[in-house]
Scaffold this motif. Sequence first.
Motif, PDB file in Angstrom:
ATOM      1  N   VAL A 212       0.757  -1.178  -0.120  1.00 21.16           N
ATOM      2  CA  VAL A 212      -0.082   0.015   0.235  1.00 21.16           C
ATOM      3  C   VAL A 212       0.895   1.500   0.013  1.00 21.16           C
ATOM      4  N   HIS A 213       2.015   1.232   0.769  1.00 22.43           N
ATOM      5  CA  HIS A 213       2.995   2.202   0.920  1.00 22.43           C
ATOM      6  C   HIS A 213       3.382   2.676  -0.576  1.00 22.43           C
ATOM      7  N   ARG A 214       3.764   1.644  -1.356  1.00 22.90           N
ATOM      8  CA  ARG A 214       4.395   1.812  -2.406  1.00 22.90           C
ATOM      9  C   ARG A 214       3.358   2.323  -3.485  1.00 22.90           C
ATOM     10  N   ALA A 215       2.199   1.747  -3.482  1.00 21.07           N
ATOM     11  CA  ALA A 215       1.056   2.352  -4.392  1.00 21.07           C
ATOM     12  C   ALA A 215       0.830   3.871  -4.255  1.00 21.07           C
ATOM     13  N   ARG A 216       0.706   4.293  -2.925  1.00 20.67           N
ATOM     14  CA  ARG A 216       0.431   5.697  -2.505  1.00 20.67           C
ATOM     15  C   ARG A 216       1.488   6.561  -2.947  1.00 20.67           C
ATOM     16  N   LYS A 217       2.805   5.927  -2.989  1.00 22.11           N
ATOM     17  CA  LYS A 217       3.882   6.976  -3.594  1.00 22.11           C
ATOM     18  C   LYS A 217       3.866   7.194  -4.976  1.00 22.11           C
ATOM     19  N   LYS A 218       2.880   6.688  -5.789  1.00 21.44           N
ATOM     20  CA  LYS A 218       2.860   6.686  -7.228  1.00 21.44           C
ATOM     21  C   LYS A 218       2.634   8.363  -7.476  1.00 21.44           C
ATOM     22  N   PRO A 219       2.994   8.993  -8.445  1.00 18.60           N
ATOM     23  CA  PRO A 219       2.493  10.534  -8.724  1.00 18.60           C
ATOM     24  C   PRO A 219       1.002  10.526  -8.753  1.00 18.60           C
ATOM     25  N   LYS A 220       0.584  11.858  -8.237  1.00 16.23           N
ATOM     26  CA  LYS A 220      -0.893  11.756  -8.295  1.00 16.23           C
ATOM     27  C   LYS A 220      -1.621  12.208  -9.576  1.00 16.23           C
ATOM     28  N   SER A 221      -0.734  12.885 -10.338  1.00 19.99           N
ATOM     29  CA  SER A 221      -1.189  13.201 -11.742  1.00 19.99           C
ATOM     30  C   SER A 221      -0.577  12.165 -12.713  1.00 19.99           C
ATOM     31  N   SER A 222      -1.418  10.908 -12.786  1.00 20.15           N
ATOM     32  CA  SER A 222      -0.882  10.205 -13.864  1.00 20.15           C
ATOM     33  C   SER A 222      -1.151  10.365 -15.331  1.00 20.15           C
ATOM     34  N   GLN A 223      -1.560  11.578 -15.420  1.00 16.25           N
ATOM     35  CA  GLN A 223      -1.817  12.088 -16.958  1.00 16.25           C
ATOM     36  C   GLN A 223      -0.767  12.710 -17.537  1.00 16.25           C
ATOM     37  N   THR A 224       0.134  13.480 -16.590  1.00 18.15           N
ATOM     38  CA  THR A 224       1.101  14.077 -16.840  1.00 18.15           C
ATOM     39  C   THR A 224       2.706  13.388 -16.475  1.00 18.15           C
ATOM     40  N   CYS A 225       2.754  12.567 -15.417  1.00 27.20           N
ATOM     41  CA  CYS A 225       4.078  12.124 -15.041  1.00 27.20           C
ATOM     42  C   CYS A 225       3.919  10.374 -15.366  1.00 27.20           C
ATOM     43  N   LEU A 226       4.193  10.283 -16.370  1.00 29.37           N
ATOM     44  CA  LEU A 226       4.040   8.821 -16.963  1.00 29.37           C
ATOM     45  C   LEU A 226       5.242   8.100 -17.271  1.00 29.37           C
ATOM     46  N   ILE A 227       6.512   8.988 -17.235  1.00 28.33           N
ATOM     47  CA  ILE A 227       7.669   8.350 -17.664  1.00 28.33           C
ATOM     48  C   ILE A 227       8.344   7.722 -16.509  1.00 28.33           C
ATOM     49  N   LYS A 228       8.778   6.467 -16.659  1.00 27.35           N
ATOM     50  CA  LYS A 228       9.376   5.307 -15.798  1.00 27.35           C
ATOM     51  C   LYS A 228      10.955   5.611 -15.550  1.00 27.35           C
ATOM     52  N   GLY A 229      11.591   5.958 -14.701  1.00 29.97           N
ATOM     53  CA  GLY A 229      13.043   6.100 -14.400  1.00 29.97           C
ATOM     54  C   GLY A 229      13.530   4.995 -13.839  1.00 29.97           C
ATOM     55  N   ASN A 230      14.114   3.934 -14.520  1.00 27.41           N
ATOM     56  CA  ASN A 230      14.365   2.694 -14.149  1.00 27.41           C
ATOM     57  C   ASN A 230      15.879   2.668 -13.890  1.00 27.41           C
ATOM     58  N   VAL A 231      16.396   1.901 -12.807  1.00 29.67           N
ATOM     59  CA  VAL A 231      17.703   1.538 -12.485  1.00 29.67           C
ATOM     60  C   VAL A 231      17.942   0.181 -12.897  1.00 29.67           C
ATOM     61  N   SER A 232      18.946   0.084 -14.026  1.00 30.87           N
ATOM     62  CA  SER A 232      19.234  -1.495 -14.251  1.00 30.87           C
ATOM     63  C   SER A 232      19.867  -2.238 -13.359  1.00 30.87           C
ATOM     64  N   LEU A 233      20.074  -3.481 -13.399  1.00 30.68           N
ATOM     65  CA  LEU A 233      20.765  -4.353 -12.576  1.00 30.68           C
ATOM     66  C   LEU A 233      22.244  -3.791 -12.589  1.00 30.68           C
ATOM     67  N   LYS A 234      22.632  -3.377 -13.470  1.00 31.19           N
ATOM     68  CA  LYS A 234      24.014  -2.710 -13.564  1.00 31.19           C
ATOM     69  C   LYS A 234      24.214  -1.239 -13.184  1.00 31.19           C
ATOM     70  N   GLY A 235      23.142  -0.815 -12.497  1.00 33.33           N
ATOM     71  CA  GLY A 235      23.253   0.500 -12.133  1.00 33.33           C
ATOM     72  C   GLY A 235      23.043   1.791 -13.256  1.00 33.33           C
ATOM     73  N   GLU A 236      22.559   1.380 -14.588  1.00 28.65           N
ATOM     74  CA  GLU A 236      22.448   2.308 -15.366  1.00 28.65           C
ATOM     75  C   GLU A 236      20.873   2.751 -15.247  1.00 28.65           C
ATOM     76  N   LYS A 237      21.104   4.125 -15.540  1.00 28.95           N
ATOM     77  CA  LYS A 237      19.611   4.990 -15.311  1.00 28.95           C
ATOM     78  C   LYS A 237      18.901   4.999 -16.599  1.00 28.95           C
ATOM     79  N   ILE A 238      17.845   4.400 -16.873  1.00 27.39           N
ATOM     80  CA  ILE A 238      17.076   4.653 -18.267  1.00 27.39           C
ATOM     81  C   ILE A 238      15.706   4.463 -18.166  1.00 27.39           C
ATOM     82  N   PHE A 239      15.148   5.756 -18.806  1.00 26.34           N
ATOM     83  CA  PHE A 239      13.828   5.715 -18.740  1.00 26.34           C
ATOM     84  C   PHE A 239      12.930   5.178 -19.857  1.00 26.34           C
ATOM     85  N   HIS A 240      11.766   4.986 -19.548  1.00 31.19           N
ATOM     86  CA  HIS A 240      10.812   4.100 -20.324  1.00 31.19           C
ATOM     87  C   HIS A 240       9.597   5.154 -20.639  1.00 31.19           C
ATOM     88  N   ALA A 241       9.084   5.365 -21.845  1.00 30.72           N
ATOM     89  CA  ALA A 241       7.996   6.136 -22.113  1.00 30.72           C
ATOM     90  C   ALA A 241       6.838   5.404 -22.437  1.00 30.72           C
TER      91      ALA A 241
END
Length: 215
Positions: free
Chosen positions: A150-179
């Motif tokens: 529940v804590h994780r679910a509530r941490k998602k952005p309130k405005s799902s219409q604008t903040c939809l890009i996911k900033g992921n950190v790979s297993l190698k530590g590389e920062k990659i965003f997915h649209a």
Amino acid sequence: MLRFCFIFVLLLPGLTHAAEQFTGRVDAVDVDTWDIGGVRVRLHGIDAPELDQICQDSDGSSWPCGAWVTHMVQVQFQGRMTTCVPLDRYRYGRIVARCSVDHEDAAAQIVEQGLAFAYRKYSDAYAGVERVARIGNKGLHKTQIRVPWVHRARKKPKSSQTCLIKGNVSLKGEKIFHAPGQRYYAKTRISAAKGERWFCSAAEARAAGWRAARR
């Protein structure tokens, strides 16, 4: 040293190779995520507070319960030998396994001490152990806590219409965003404990040091 012992072929979705029992020393990243000889493992059937999660005592005072449970698990298991049996694969290809220390189920011990919850969404294996811990008022059960999922679910952005890009950190530590629309967008999950985050635009993500996913 990581030692493997062939057991049998495990026919589970997403796990396409022969399952192997493997042994190594525990490096506890957090309560339910361990590195075993360089292999990232998610402990089967349990879920624990995020590292940055805060709880409240009965008198209303706040304290860092996420950091506390991680510390308690590290004190108890860090550096000890464990034997793990893979059961499935989690997102990012991470292995979900049942791990034993001194021939005892480590996840059961963690839940028994009130340091994590039974993750009933995926398994009821530790529901009984959690019930005993709750009756005994152990660990997290004697504080006011929002359960991790529940804590994780509530941490998602309130405005799902604008903040939809996911900033992921790979297993190698590389920062990659997915649209939205990219190949791995739907499968990507955001974990604030790993430093991952949401962005409202590609420009914002690049400015923060993330690169675009290639597919």
